[in-house]
Motif scaffolding. Structure first.
Motif, PDB file in Angstrom:
ATOM      1  N   PHE A  90       0.835  -1.200   0.000  1.00  0.00           N
ATOM      2  CA  PHE A  90       0.000   0.000   0.000  1.00  0.00           C
ATOM      3  C   PHE A  90       0.870   1.250   0.000  1.00  0.00           C
ATOM      4  CE2 PHE A  90      -2.184  -3.307   2.530  1.00  0.00           C
ATOM      5  CZ  PHE A  90      -3.216  -3.587   1.638  1.00  0.00           C
ATOM      6  N   ASN A  91       0.626   2.123  -0.964  1.00  0.00           N
ATOM      7  CA  ASN A  91       1.379   3.363  -1.084  1.00  0.00           C
ATOM      8  C   ASN A  91       0.380   4.513  -1.212  1.00  0.00           C
ATOM      9  OD1 ASN A  91       3.091   5.493  -1.722  1.00  0.00           O
ATOM     10  ND2 ASN A  91       4.386   4.246  -3.052  1.00  0.00           N
ATOM     11  N   ILE A  92       0.180   5.244  -0.122  1.00  0.00           N
ATOM     12  CA  ILE A  92      -0.812   6.313  -0.076  1.00  0.00           C
ATOM     13  C   ILE A  92      -0.119   7.648  -0.318  1.00  0.00           C
ATOM     14  CG2 ILE A  92      -2.571   7.439   1.324  1.00  0.00           C
ATOM     15  CD1 ILE A  92      -2.749   4.829   2.949  1.00  0.00           C
ATOM     16  N   LYS A  93      -0.485   8.315  -1.394  1.00  0.00           N
ATOM     17  CA  LYS A  93       0.125   9.597  -1.728  1.00  0.00           C
ATOM     18  C   LYS A  93      -0.427  10.688  -0.828  1.00  0.00           C
ATOM     19  CE  LYS A  93       1.297  12.565  -5.627  1.00  0.00           C
ATOM     20  NZ  LYS A  93       1.192  12.792  -7.091  1.00  0.00           N
ATOM     21  N   LEU A  94       0.456  11.490  -0.259  1.00  0.00           N
ATOM     22  CA  LEU A  94       0.089  12.595   0.624  1.00  0.00           C
ATOM     23  C   LEU A  94       0.339  13.912  -0.108  1.00  0.00           C
ATOM     24  CD1 LEU A  94       1.714  11.223   3.896  1.00  0.00           C
ATOM     25  CD2 LEU A  94      -0.675  11.007   3.161  1.00  0.00           C
ATOM     26  N   LYS A  95      -0.607  14.275  -0.948  1.00  0.00           N
ATOM     27  CA  LYS A  95      -0.492  15.478  -1.777  1.00  0.00           C
ATOM     28  C   LYS A  95       0.810  15.430  -2.574  1.00  0.00           C
ATOM     29  CE  LYS A  95      -3.548  18.300   1.072  1.00  0.00           C
ATOM     30  NZ  LYS A  95      -3.747  19.561   1.807  1.00  0.00           N
ATOM     31  N   GLU A  96       1.589  16.509  -2.536  1.00  0.00           N
ATOM     32  CA  GLU A  96       2.808  16.562  -3.349  1.00  0.00           C
ATOM     33  C   GLU A  96       4.088  16.363  -2.530  1.00  0.00           C
ATOM     34  OE1 GLU A  96       2.738  16.677  -6.589  1.00  0.00           O
ATOM     35  OE2 GLU A  96       0.539  16.797  -6.535  1.00  0.00           O
ATOM     36  N   TRP A  97       3.945  16.181  -1.227  1.00  0.00           N
ATOM     37  CA  TRP A  97       5.147  16.191  -0.403  1.00  0.00           C
ATOM     38  C   TRP A  97       5.596  14.830   0.093  1.00  0.00           C
ATOM     39  CZ3 TRP A  97       4.456  14.397   4.565  1.00  0.00           C
ATOM     40  CH2 TRP A  97       3.150  14.404   5.068  1.00  0.00           C
ATOM     41  N   GLY A  98       4.802  13.787  -0.125  1.00  0.00           N
ATOM     42  CA  GLY A  98       5.268  12.495   0.362  1.00  0.00           C
ATOM     43  C   GLY A  98       4.293  11.368   0.160  1.00  0.00           C
ATOM     44  N   ASN A  99       4.629  10.226   0.768  1.00  0.00           N
ATOM     45  CA  ASN A  99       3.827   9.010   0.685  1.00  0.00           C
ATOM     46  C   ASN A  99       3.825   8.310   2.025  1.00  0.00           C
ATOM     47  OD1 ASN A  99       5.263   9.502  -2.069  1.00  0.00           O
ATOM     48  ND2 ASN A  99       3.529   8.230  -2.615  1.00  0.00           N
ATOM     49  N   LEU A 100       2.720   7.625   2.297  1.00  0.00           N
ATOM     50  CA  LEU A 100       2.598   6.814   3.508  1.00  0.00           C
ATOM     51  C   LEU A 100       2.472   5.356   3.101  1.00  0.00           C
ATOM     52  CD1 LEU A 100       2.209   6.535   6.591  1.00  0.00           C
ATOM     53  CD2 LEU A 100      -0.254   6.802   6.184  1.00  0.00           C
ATOM     54  N   LEU A 101       3.328   4.505   3.674  1.00  0.00           N
ATOM     55  CA  LEU A 101       3.269   3.060   3.471  1.00  0.00           C
ATOM     56  C   LEU A 101       2.907   2.447   4.819  1.00  0.00           C
ATOM     57  CD1 LEU A 101       5.763   4.392   1.701  1.00  0.00           C
ATOM     58  CD2 LEU A 101       5.953   2.059   0.886  1.00  0.00           C
ATOM     59  N   PRO A 102       1.627   2.236   5.077  1.00  0.00           N
ATOM     60  CA  PRO A 102       1.173   1.933   6.441  1.00  0.00           C
ATOM     61  C   PRO A 102       1.472   0.522   6.943  1.00  0.00           C
ATOM     62  CG  PRO A 102      -0.678   1.906   4.924  1.00  0.00           C
ATOM     63  CD  PRO A 102       0.503   2.374   4.133  1.00  0.00           C
ATOM     64  N   VAL A 103       1.422  -0.479   6.052  1.00  0.00           N
ATOM     65  CA  VAL A 103       1.571  -1.869   6.490  1.00  0.00           C
ATOM     66  C   VAL A 103       2.534  -2.588   5.551  1.00  0.00           C
ATOM     67  CG1 VAL A 103       0.401  -4.031   7.000  1.00  0.00           C
ATOM     68  CG2 VAL A 103      -0.790  -1.871   7.383  1.00  0.00           C
ATOM     69  N   ASN A 104       3.733  -2.878   6.041  1.00  0.00           N
ATOM     70  CA  ASN A 104       4.769  -3.493   5.218  1.00  0.00           C
ATOM     71  C   ASN A 104       5.271  -4.778   5.871  1.00  0.00           C
ATOM     72  OD1 ASN A 104       4.692  -1.021   3.654  1.00  0.00           O
ATOM     73  ND2 ASN A 104       5.966  -0.122   5.250  1.00  0.00           N
ATOM     74  N   PRO A 105       4.728  -5.934   5.503  1.00  0.00           N
ATOM     75  CA  PRO A 105       5.234  -7.186   6.059  1.00  0.00           C
ATOM     76  C   PRO A 105       6.638  -7.479   5.529  1.00  0.00           C
ATOM     77  CG  PRO A 105       3.629  -7.627   4.338  1.00  0.00           C
ATOM     78  CD  PRO A 105       3.616  -6.142   4.564  1.00  0.00           C
ATOM     79  N   GLY A 106       7.436  -8.122   6.351  1.00  0.00           N
ATOM     80  CA  GLY A 106       8.805  -8.393   5.942  1.00  0.00           C
ATOM     81  C   GLY A 106       9.390  -9.625   6.589  1.00  0.00           C
ATOM     82  N   PHE A 107      10.591  -9.936   6.152  1.00  0.00           N
ATOM     83  CA  PHE A 107      11.334 -11.090   6.658  1.00  0.00           C
ATOM     84  C   PHE A 107      12.813 -10.724   6.624  1.00  0.00           C
ATOM     85  CE2 PHE A 107      13.834 -14.917   5.714  1.00  0.00           C
ATOM     86  CZ  PHE A 107      13.457 -15.740   6.756  1.00  0.00           C
ATOM     87  N   PHE A 108      13.540 -11.086   7.684  1.00  0.00           N
ATOM     88  CA  PHE A 108      14.977 -10.864   7.638  1.00  0.00           C
ATOM     89  C   PHE A 108      15.722 -11.942   8.415  1.00  0.00           C
ATOM     90  CE2 PHE A 108      13.573  -8.289  11.274  1.00  0.00           C
ATOM     91  CZ  PHE A 108      14.527  -8.547  12.248  1.00  0.00           C
ATOM     92  N   ILE A 109      16.977 -12.122   8.022  1.00  0.00           N
ATOM     93  CA  ILE A 109      17.865 -13.090   8.658  1.00  0.00           C
ATOM     94  C   ILE A 109      19.045 -12.333   9.246  1.00  0.00           C
ATOM     95  CG2 ILE A 109      19.407 -15.049   8.299  1.00  0.00           C
ATOM     96  CD1 ILE A 109      17.577 -15.985   6.063  1.00  0.00           C
ATOM     97  N   SER A 110      19.341 -12.590  10.504  1.00  0.00           N
ATOM     98  CA  SER A 110      20.502 -11.979  11.138  1.00  0.00           C
ATOM     99  C   SER A 110      21.523 -13.064  11.472  1.00  0.00           C
ATOM    100  CB  SER A 110      20.095 -11.230  12.416  1.00  0.00           C
ATOM    101  OG  SER A 110      19.494 -12.106  13.355  1.00  0.00           O
ATOM    102  N   TYR A 111      22.790 -12.695  11.347  1.00  0.00           N
ATOM    103  CA  TYR A 111      23.878 -13.642  11.605  1.00  0.00           C
ATOM    104  C   TYR A 111      24.889 -12.997  12.548  1.00  0.00           C
ATOM    105  CZ  TYR A 111      27.761 -16.853  10.903  1.00  0.00           C
ATOM    106  OH  TYR A 111      28.780 -17.743  11.109  1.00  0.00           O
TER     107      TYR A 111
END
Length: 202
Positions: A90-111
């Motif tokens: 989800f990429n919600i445009k906030l007029k001309e100054w930015g964007n809101l990405l409210p829910v970003n599922p992810g996965f990462f591996i740490s070593y």
């Protein structure tokens, strides 16, 4: 000069040089990072830094590679490498100054680097399968929210496309199994780790 006269090390250098510099467009597209990140806490170090690449159309995902550090005063010293993937549906445009990405599922591996951390356990010291987890490797799942701001709103000559701030909540497999096995005495909030960071997009 024939191929038979080229030493293996020289051959590898030639291949890498050709790959990196022979095709400038390929180098720009795939080798040059598209963003850099500084993060505080969040299971990958007291402070960490990443560089990353955009994935999918419309930058719906990122893949980051980084290093985190925990000083002795905070329980270290620890040196941690990480690889992170984040999907941004989800990429919600906030007029001309930015964007809101409210829910970003992810996965990462740490070593975890160092002689005290290992992928597996010594079979001579422990029965095979006695411990199922790795002391060095931690798979994690995450959920983040990100606010991207266009810097040219303030700095007209900025080379950055966006400056963002984000929060990320994560947990790993060891925390999750510990909660499942001891949920009566192990609050769910104890397995969640919060990271806060800023990302620069180029």
């Amino acid at each position: 000069m024939s191929l038979s006269t080229i030493r293996p090390k020289s051959f590898i250098v030639i291949i890498l040089t050709t790959f990196c510099y022979g095709n400038n467009l390929l180098a720009q597209k795939f080798l040059i990072p598209k963003n850099v990140t500084i993060q505080y806490a969040g299971s990958i170090g007291f402070i960490s830094g990443d560089f990353g690449y955009n994935l999918f159309k419309k930058e719906r995902g990122t893949m980051d590679f980084g290093y985190g550090f925990v000083p002795a005063s905070k329980g270290g010293p620890l040196n941690i490498l990480n690889v992170k993937f984040s999907y941004k549906p989800f990429n919600i445009k906030l007029k001309e100054w930015g964007n809101l990405l409210p829910v970003n599922p992810g996965f990462f591996i740490s070593y975890h680097l160092g002689s005290n951390y290992h992928i597996g356990w010594n079979d001579d010291q422990y029965p095979k399968g006695y411990y199922w987890w790795s002391t060095a490797l931690r798979p994690n799942i995450s959920l983040s929210s990100e606010l991207k701001i266009k810097p040219n709103i303030i700095f007209t000559k900025s080379r950055m496309r966006y400056i963002s701030i984000y929060t990320e909540v994560s947990t790993n497999e060891l925390y999750f199994i510990s909660f499942v096995q001891n949920h009566d005495e192990f609050p769910f909030t104890n397995i969640l780790k919060l990271g806060i960071g800023t990302k620069l997009y180029f």
